[in-house]
Design an enzyme around this catalytic site. Structure first.
Site, PDB file in Angstrom:
ATOM      1  N   ASP A 234      39.237  59.534  15.170  1.00  0.00           N
ATOM      2  CA  ASP A 234      38.377  60.079  16.214  1.00  0.00           C
ATOM      3  C   ASP A 234      38.716  61.571  16.310  1.00  0.00           C
ATOM      4  OD1 ASP A 234      36.579  60.512  18.226  1.00  0.00           O
ATOM      5  OD2 ASP A 234      37.277  58.888  19.504  1.00  0.00           O
TER       6      ASP A 234
HETATM    7  C1  BGC Z   1      34.258  60.391  20.584  1.00  0.00           C
HETATM    8  C2  BGC Z   1      33.628  59.747  19.370  1.00  0.00           C
HETATM    9  C3  BGC Z   1      32.722  60.731  18.678  1.00  0.00           C
HETATM   10  C4  BGC Z   1      33.518  61.968  18.334  1.00  0.00           C
HETATM   11  C5  BGC Z   1      32.695  63.026  17.630  1.00  0.00           C
HETATM   12  C6  BGC Z   1      34.880  61.734  20.293  1.00  0.00           C
HETATM   13  O1  BGC Z   1      35.184  62.388  21.490  1.00  0.00           O
HETATM   14  O2  BGC Z   1      35.235  59.529  21.126  1.00  0.00           O
HETATM   15  O3  BGC Z   1      32.919  58.609  19.737  1.00  0.00           O
HETATM   16  O4  BGC Z   1      32.157  60.135  17.555  1.00  0.00           O
HETATM   17  O5  BGC Z   1      34.021  62.541  19.527  1.00  0.00           O
HETATM   18  O6  BGC Z   1      31.785  63.598  18.506  1.00  0.00           O
END
Ligand code: BGC
Length: 764
Positions: A234
């Site tokens: 993530d």
């Molecule tokens: C989120 C993810 C997301 C990623 C990219 C993170 O803060 O938890 O779900 O895909 O950011 O935007």
């Protein structure tokens, strides 16, 4: 250009250590690194589950910056309620086409985390409280996206069930709960849909960051489930790049600049094996190449068709919770004035905040769509403002709504959660709707009891006041860019709400399973409710709920008949459930046939019933269909220290229209082999007597010990057995013999020496 895994390996052999280290962390916020001289192309990864959030030059993962227009489909709490994998697959295909047209290689979704508490701020991005339903829908979504040569990234792996302290908190959760509740959706998607990537979550699991958790990323994901894609972090989840690679993470996103250097140093100092780095590079390049090779046709997008699909999804995801006075559907042509009340009718609440937030290609509002759909007179009053500020006088807004309501034949009142109440990044603290909306409802219903409430919210809300005041309640969740026109179709019966709850609506927050263990403290959150999540909890503790899991009405009615459960071979776990469903009403409609399995004779605690199959069928008035649903081995199994286990004995197969509206049930018996539990020096008296070989041996030893009355304290033999059943045999012997350990050892030796096939009467 790489054409296979083998040539990816060849290519990697030709790269320098620094080049390889560069490939395992992002080149920018959304891109992976390219190495021109080695013919390695970069790839673009973008959010997100309900629409393509392609940012071009902008970058942020909180939904703050702009992005290219894309279809805003209903969010997962809506599509989860559709119980319609075919439709999710179509949504996936549409997303795949839009991703391709924007040059996106990997779409960051679906989110299949389990809704552990209704307070999770991100529940709108997740399908369900139930792993089976989440897995079925997530699999379809991934298959759809990937059929277009675009990769999916199943997230957030794993046990990321809250936003509070999400980047540090340790989910303290036992393995059985992980295996039975929190992991099966990921498992099914990995096994059946082969996602290109899995996204490691921010949180820790039992103390170890998901992105550094070798049990999770290597043993389980690759070892047990045969995952053949790459693991991406993530955004910002990696603390220690070398430790993450060693644990099985392949790609760190976004790039931090310093990671490549840290990895080079780790390899040079011997802290990280170069082979581990090579393995990650091979996985990343192989997956990107596999995706490119799957792109047969040129990308093309039909935004009108996607808007129509978004509308269909919104329709199928809407749950008619209550329709006691049969207020719906409204007649579009005859009847008095309709008072549409609620700012959300004019300013739709249709998507959630955070990384999944996108710019829609267009946006339908319900008020315009209602006016178009009917020849009846339509009045409108906003009733409440989206912001509490001096520009709006709440009393005047409610007063105006009351006047309209009093003059109307029927009131359609749009309520819900304001955008600021639920989002990525924080959790809710209450299930309540805004107090001003509830006041509006009460006062409107006092002047006109014919009230239809239409709800727009991502996570579930406390509906006690709503249900008391309104005759009809239609939950539309966050229905995407076509939610407004979907609402009009549903209200006038041009379409039927055919969603079913994918999440229980509790009566009160204090009733919810994780209530006393939420959201944790001092860096830890204890999953004390274990496997009893959602309806598994409410059923186990016999608690009333506002609306049960699986519930949803339509505009027609259905009868169930002739349930048959066939077990082809009772020595193996598996069955086929068949039932006839008939549309007994006067309109066409869809029914979701739900199959639950219970294990009343289990040797450990299990939920009363668990969803193990479902089918959505559409029937014309008077039409009937024979519905067939297969149950595989896992439908009967629980997780134990020995792995997945099915025990012999009775199983209850229940077929229903919700988890609390069981229409027919059958008890079947499975004669699968009993699990063999090795007797040990610590085994209890009951365990010795349950063991076919141990039983005669221990019985003989006890009879040699003599006078039963003396040890049973005046109880009969059966009661005495109950008293001592849970004592380790060695402790029982401690009261009667010297050196009890050696006596037990000698009995264990007799067990080991006994022939493996015990005589028939002793196994009974
Ligand atoms: C989120 C993810 C997301 C990623 C990219 C993170 O803060 O938890 O779900 O895909 O950011 O935007």
């Amino acid at each position: 250009m790489i054409t296979s895994h083998a040539s990816a390996e060849d290519l990697v052999r030709g790269l320098s250590l620094l080049q390889k280290a560069t490939l395992v962390s992002g080149a920018s916020f959304w891109r992976t690194a390219a190495i021109e001289e080695a013919d390695v192309e970069g790839a673009v990864l973008s959010d997100g589950p309900h629409g393509v959030r392609y940012q071009g030059a902008d970058h942020d993962h909180l939904g703050l910056g702009g992005s290219e227009p894309a279809t805003a489909f209903p969010t997962a709490s809506a599509t989860g309620s559709s119980w319609n994998p075919q439709l999710l697959e179509r949504m996936g295909r549409a997303l795949g086409d839009e991703a391709r047209a924007l040059g996106v290689d990997v779409l960051l979704g679906p989110g299949v985390n389990i809704k552990r508490s209704p307070l999770c701020g991100r529940n709108f991005e997740y399908f369900s409280e139930d792993p089976f339903l989440s897995g079925a829908l997530g699999t379809a979504w991934v298959e759809g996206v990937q059929s277009r040569g675009v990769g999916a990234s199943v997230k957030h792996f794993a046990a990321n069930n809250q936003e509070t302290d999400r980047m540090r908190v340790s989910a303290e959760v036992d393995e059985r709960s992980l295996r039975e509740i929190y992991l099966p959706a990921f498992e099914r998607i990995v096994r059946e849909a082969r996602p290109a990537t899995v996204m490691a979550s921010y949180n820790r699991i039992n103390g170890t960051f998901a992105s550094e958790n070798s049990w999770l990323l290597s043993e389980l994901l690759r070892g047990d489930w045969d995952f053949d894609g790459y693991v991406v972090s993530d955004w910002g989840a990696v603390r220690n790049p070398a430790a993450a690679l060693a644990a099985g993470l392949d790609l760190e996103m976004p790039g931090t600049g310093g990671s490549a250097r840290a990895i080079v140093e780790a390899v040079e100092s011997g802290d990280l094996r170069e082979g581990t780095l090579d393995r990650a590079v091979v996985r990343i390049l192989t997956v990107h190449e596999r995706l490119r090779a799957a792109r047969e046709e040129a990308a093309s997008v039909d935004h009108d068709a996607h808007h129509e699909l978004a509308r269909q999804l919104a329709v199928e995801s809407s749950v008619l919770l209550k329709n006691s006075g049969q207020l719906l559907p409204l007649d579009p042509d005859t009847g008095g004035a309709i008072a549409v009340i609620g700012e959300f009718a004019r300013s739709p609440r249709y998507q959630g905040a955070g990384s999944s937030h996108i710019v829609p290609t267009r946006l339908d509002d319900a008020l315009t769509a209602i006016r178009r759909a009917t020849s009846r007179s339509v009045m409108f009053a906003p009733g409440y403002a989206l912001a509490d500020d001096d520009a709006h006088d709440p009393e005047a807004l409610i007063g105006e709504a009351e006047v309209h309501a009093a003059r109307a034949d029927v009131v359609v009142l749009f309520l819900g959660l304001p955008a600021r109440d639920e989002s990525e990044g924080f959790d809710r603290t209450t299930l309540a709707l805004p107090a001003r909306q509830l006041e509006l409802l009460g006062r409107v219903a006092a002047v006109n009891p014919r009230v239809v409430v239409v709800l727009n919210n991502g996570g579930v809300v406390d509906l006690r006041d709503v249900v008391d005041a309104a005759e009809t309640v239609l939950e539309m969740w966050l229905p995407g860019q076509a939610g407004g026109s979907a609402a009009a179709e549903l209200l006038f019966g041009f379409a039927e709400p055919s969603g079913r709850l994918a999440e229980t609506i509790p009566l009160a927050l204090a009733d919810t399973p994780a209530f006393v263990n939420w959201p944790g403290s001092e860096g830890e959150v204890h999953y004390g409710e274990r496997i009893y999540v959602g309806y598994r909890w409410y059923d186990k503790v016999s608690r009333d709920v506002a609306f049960p899991f699986g519930h949803g009405l339509g505009y027609t009615s259905f009868a169930y008949a002739d349930l048959e459960v066939r077990v082809p071979d009772s020595r193996a776990a598996g069955a086929t459930v068949e039932v006839t469903v008939k549309n007994t009403g006067s309109r066409a409609g869809s029914e979701v046939v739900q199959v639950y399995v219970g294990d009343p004779e289990a040797t450990l605690d299990r939920p009363l019933r668990e969803l193990k199959g479902f089918a959505k069928v559409r029937l014309e008035p008077g039409e009937e269909a024979r519905v067939s649903i297969a149950l595989d081995e896992r439908a009967f199994a629980f997780w134990s220290a020995e792995g997945w286990v099915v025990e012999p004995g009775a199983f209850d197969i229940e077929v229903g229209a919700s988890s609390r509206d069981i229409r027919a049930a059958r008890r079947i018996r499975l004669d699968v082999p009993a699990r063999k539990r090795e007797l040990t020096a610590d085994s209890t008296v009951a365990e010795w007597f349950a063991d076919p070989v141990g039983k005669p041996i221990v019985a003989r030893a006890l009879s040699v010990m003599g006078d039963k009355d003396a040890t049973s304290g005046g109880l009969g033999a059966a009661d005495a057995m109950t008293m001592v059943a849970s004592l380790p045999l060695v402790s029982l012997f401690a009261f009667g013999v010297s050196e009890p350990e050696s006596v037990v050892q000698s009995l264990l030796e007799q067990v080991r020496a006994a022939p493996t096939d015990a005589p028939e009467e002793e196994t009974a």
